[in-house]
Scaffold this motif. Structure first.
Motif, PDB file in Angstrom:
ATOM      1  N   THR A   1      10.566  45.016  -6.329  1.00  0.00           N
ATOM      2  CA  THR A   1      10.130  45.193  -4.942  1.00  0.00           C
ATOM      3  C   THR A   1       9.579  43.893  -4.365  1.00  0.00           C
ATOM      4  O   THR A   1       9.840  43.552  -3.208  1.00  0.00           O
ATOM      5  N   SER A   2       8.831  43.162  -5.172  1.00  0.00           N
ATOM      6  CA  SER A   2       8.257  41.903  -4.672  1.00  0.00           C
ATOM      7  C   SER A   2       9.372  40.918  -4.314  1.00  0.00           C
ATOM      8  O   SER A   2       9.233  40.114  -3.386  1.00  0.00           O
TER       9      SER A   2
ATOM     10  N   GLN B   1       2.642  41.636  -7.177  1.00  0.00           N
ATOM     11  CA  GLN B   1       1.554  42.586  -6.946  1.00  0.00           C
ATOM     12  C   GLN B   1       0.523  42.471  -8.057  1.00  0.00           C
ATOM     13  O   GLN B   1      -0.666  42.277  -7.812  1.00  0.00           O
TER      14      GLN B   1
ATOM     15  N   THR C   1       8.017  36.523 -13.698  1.00  0.00           N
ATOM     16  CA  THR C   1       7.508  35.684 -12.600  1.00  0.00           C
ATOM     17  C   THR C   1       6.669  34.547 -13.170  1.00  0.00           C
ATOM     18  O   THR C   1       6.792  33.388 -12.753  1.00  0.00           O
TER      19      THR C   1
ATOM     20  N   VAL D   1       3.762  54.301 -10.020  1.00  0.00           N
ATOM     21  CA  VAL D   1       4.495  53.175 -10.623  1.00  0.00           C
ATOM     22  C   VAL D   1       5.348  52.471  -9.564  1.00  0.00           C
ATOM     23  O   VAL D   1       5.467  51.244  -9.543  1.00  0.00           O
ATOM     24  N   ALA D   2       5.939  53.245  -8.664  1.00  0.00           N
ATOM     25  CA  ALA D   2       6.787  52.638  -7.631  1.00  0.00           C
ATOM     26  C   ALA D   2       5.912  51.955  -6.577  1.00  0.00           C
ATOM     27  O   ALA D   2       4.981  52.555  -6.044  1.00  0.00           O
TER      28      ALA D   2
ATOM     29  N   GLN E   1       2.670  42.984   1.335  1.00  0.00           N
ATOM     30  CA  GLN E   1       3.284  41.669   1.064  1.00  0.00           C
ATOM     31  C   GLN E   1       4.042  41.190   2.294  1.00  0.00           C
ATOM     32  O   GLN E   1       3.953  40.021   2.697  1.00  0.00           O
TER      33      GLN E   1
ATOM     34  N   LEU F   1      16.227  50.762  -4.267  1.00  0.00           N
ATOM     35  CA  LEU F   1      15.455  50.672  -5.516  1.00  0.00           C
ATOM     36  C   LEU F   1      14.520  51.875  -5.650  1.00  0.00           C
ATOM     37  O   LEU F   1      14.416  52.488  -6.723  1.00  0.00           O
TER      38      LEU F   1
HETATM   39  C1  F6R Z   1       9.376  48.909  -7.996  1.00  0.00           C
HETATM   40  C2  F6R Z   1       8.357  48.109  -8.637  1.00  0.00           C
HETATM   41  C3  F6R Z   1       8.804  46.934  -9.441  1.00  0.00           C
HETATM   42  C4  F6R Z   1       7.851  45.752  -9.218  1.00  0.00           C
HETATM   43  C5  F6R Z   1       8.229  44.597 -10.149  1.00  0.00           C
HETATM   44  C6  F6R Z   1       7.359  43.386  -9.898  1.00  0.00           C
HETATM   45  O1  F6R Z   1       8.847  49.982  -7.294  1.00  0.00           O
HETATM   46  O2  F6R Z   1       7.194  48.385  -8.548  1.00  0.00           O
HETATM   47  O3  F6R Z   1      10.095  46.567  -9.129  1.00  0.00           O
HETATM   48  O4  F6R Z   1       7.937  45.364  -7.891  1.00  0.00           O
HETATM   49  O5  F6R Z   1       8.083  44.992 -11.486  1.00  0.00           O
HETATM   50  O6  F6R Z   1       6.022  43.649 -10.095  1.00  0.00           O
HETATM   51  P1  F6R Z   1       4.910  42.672  -9.564  1.00  0.00           P
HETATM   52  O7  F6R Z   1       4.960  42.688  -8.093  1.00  0.00           O
HETATM   53  O8  F6R Z   1       3.628  43.204 -10.129  1.00  0.00           O
HETATM   54  O9  F6R Z   1       5.226  41.312 -10.108  1.00  0.00           O
END
Ligand code: F6R
Length: 609
Positions: free
Chosen positions: A300-301, A347, A354, A397-398, A406, A484
């Protein structure tokens, strides 16, 4: 998003009651914890960084004397998650203690003023100014009571707050006030409580009084007195009986955290408008100087980064490269260098892919900037400059509320950069800033007016085998995110791509009744998107369109449509347009009998590569 609590008991010690209540509020933040009580005219305080259980082990949070006290569990926004920044905060005389949930926007000015008057600050929080301000009001008007002093002090605050204040001078009272951060009072025959939300005191009483914005309330064992902050007029309000089960209480009456978090977005978006401008400016300066800019993230990010690449290009005329973090090292690891800037968006601030990309960039002397929800996370430690998105903990979780936050922060960053580069006129800046300010209300309207409709659409398509999600321009990112969400929590295979790509292959999948979701803001892509809708319709697809209110052209073509309010600028459109897609995924998961909060095989924070 922090949690505050306070109580006055007829009998017994307040500290264990505060400790238990803070445990029930821990979902609002867990960077640090603290309690303050008053006993025999003396203030007692315990606080430290870390989760409640960890702090309790070393400090015994139950071991404070007195039947009156306040407590706090923190989600850091201003100031790192350290003991010195933990609440309660105390005035110079050590007589007044205060806990706060919210963000004080004008804290720098107030701090300067108060320091000029001789106040000594111990923390780097915005909160500490409030307690010194109250102390100063009392110094200027020694005849004022604590409640009146708090009332006067709150008039000087810009931003959001729910506060609880105690003083050894009036040891039988707690004074609370609120503006834009939640506050409720609980009552029974033996005690009175205040808290950020009802679950904090629900095991102790089911009688709750909701405190509204702009109100101040004085708690004592005699009861509660509510006043309006503007004119000190009295407000009469009876307690309501709350009939939630304990499970419902944790989710504040919502069946799932995900739905609660979708509904929290007006509030979390408001919080993104209270960022520390200095850090945004600094980031914009780094972006402006960079020879090349990578926007790096996962899931998502990454979708937020993809949308941001359109924002930077359209507003600031800066080309940026959105890169899925797990590919960064392979794709750019050899070329990234001292002139490159990496804006990492995470997040959690702990996602291994990352961080691996960030490490690679750092080793090659590139500049790392961070956008995260967790102050104190690894990303904040390795970034040259970071900005906290201030969404509060996300339990589902989502990612939902953290995505829209963001986007809002990235839009603000793009605007600042545009200004720095002289690429937008002041009128356009003012127009976009005004629209950004209105977005929380827009999102509220969408949830209020469209949720039922989305529920019905989910019912209709619940047995679909596959979905397409299509958009053009910046809406491509929205489409990817909608896809997603649906895949990860409703387990429906789905494909997303820029709508213009469909005729280059994917359209061969389409047959009678195949559901295709189109994201259709009324921007420059609208006309050509209609062509793409027709192509799909001609092959028998069922069209579900997210449109602007009153878009009659697309209404005629769509089998189902969801409307968002008119007049949203293109660069901001992913924020409102993603809301119906989050709701669609949620209701599809529920219809198909899955728990949206705990999708199989997934974890909230992915700390392995
Ligand atoms: C989808 C979701 C994941 C996170 C991904 C990155 O709903 O939550 O795709 O966006 O694992 O997580 P962060 O933003 O914590 O690096």
């Amino acid at each position: 998003m922090c949690g505050i609590f306070g109580c006055i008991l007829k009998n017994g010690n307040a500290a264990p009651v505060i400790h238990e209540a803070l445990k029930r509020l821990e979902y609002r933040g867990y960077d640090s914890v603290g309690e303050a009580t008053i006993h025999n005219g003396k203030l007692y305080i315990k606080k430290d960084q870390g989760k409640i259980d960890e702090v309790h082990k070393t400090r015994n949070l139950d071991d404070l004397p007195g039947s009156l006290g306040i407590g706090h569990t923190r989600w850091a926004t201003h100031g790192a998650p350290l003991e010195v920044n933990a609440h309660p905060h105390v005035d110079c005389s050590g007589q007044i203690a205060l806990v706060h949930n919210g963000i004080i926007e004008n804290f720098s000015e107030l701090k300067l003023e108060l320091e000029g008057l001789g106040h000594v600050f111990k923390s780097r929080t915005d909160t500490e100014v409030i307690v010194h301000l109250i102390e100063q009001v009392l110094k200027n008007n020694p005849s004022l009571g604590l409640a009146d002093a708090v009332l006067e002090a709150t008039k000087r605050l810009d931003g959001s707050y729910a506060i609880a204040v105690i003083s050894t001078k009036e040891p039988n009272k707690i004074i609370c006030a609120r503006h834009e951060s939640p506050l409720v009072v609980g009552v029974n025959e033996n005690a009175i409580y205040c808290a950020s939300d009802i679950p904090a005191f629900l095991p102790l009483t089911n009688k709750a009084v909701i405190i509204n914005d702009g109100e101040l309330v004085t708690l004592s064992l005699e009861g509660y007195e509510i006043k309006k902050i503007t004119d000190a007029s009295l407000v009469l309000r009876e307690p309501k009986i709350i009939d939630w089960t304990p499970e419902m209480a944790v989710k504040q009456g919502y069946p799932h955290f995900m739905l609660k978090e979708i509904h929290e977005q007006p509030e979390t978006l408001r919080n993104t408008l209270r960022l520390q401008e200095h850090y945004l400016d600094l980031m914009a300066t780094f972006l402006d100087r960079a020879r090349e800019v990578f926007l790096v993230a996962c899931g998502t990010s990454y979708h937020a980064c993809l949308a941001a690449s359109y924002m930077f290009s359209k507003l600031a005329f800066l080309a940026t490269y959105p890169v899925i973090a797990s590919e960064f090292v392979e794709q750019h690891g050899k070329s990234v260098n001292i002139d490159s800037t990496i804006l990492a968006v995470s997040q959690s601030g702990e996602t291994a892919d990352t961080l691996a990309a960030v490490n690679c960039a750092r080793q090659r002397a590139a500049t790392v900037l961070g956008l995260t929800n967790v102050i104190g996370s690894t990303l904040t430690r390795v970034s040259r400059v970071y900005v906290g998105q201030q969404s509060g903990p996300e339990i589902g979780v989502a990612a939902t509320k953290t995505f829209s936050s963001q986007l809002s922060v990235l839009a603000q960053l793009a605007l600042r950069l545009a200004k720095k580069r002289g690429k937008v006129s002041q009128d356009e800046m003012d127009f976009l800033a005004e629209k950004l300010e209105k977005l929380p209300d827009t999102v509220e309207t969408i949830i209020q007016t469209q949720e039922e409709k989305v529920k019905q659409i989910a019912k209709k398509y619940k047995d679909a085998k596959t979905f397409f999600f299509l958009g053009r321009g910046i809406s491509t990112a929205t489409a990817y995110e909608g896809r997603l969400k649906l895949m990860e929590i409703a387990y429906v295979p789905a494909i997303a791509f820029p709508a213009g790509e469909s005729k280059h292959g994917p359209i061969s999948l389409v047959e009678q009744g195949f559901p295709v979701v189109f994201v259709c803001p009324k921007d420059e892509t609208h006309k050509i998107l209609i062509g793409n809708i027709m192509e799909m319709k001609a092959r028998g697809a069922s069209i579900i369109a997210v449109i602007e209110e009153g878009d009659e052209e697309i209404k005629k073509l769509a089998d189902d449509y969801i409307e968002v309010p008119k007049g949203i600028p293109e660069v901001l459109s992913p924020i409102p347009f993603v809301i119906p897609l989050q709701l669609l995924a949620y209701y599809m998961a529920v219809e198909r009998g899955h728990n949206p909060d705990m999708p199989r095989n997934l974890a909230k924070s992915v700390t392995v590569k």
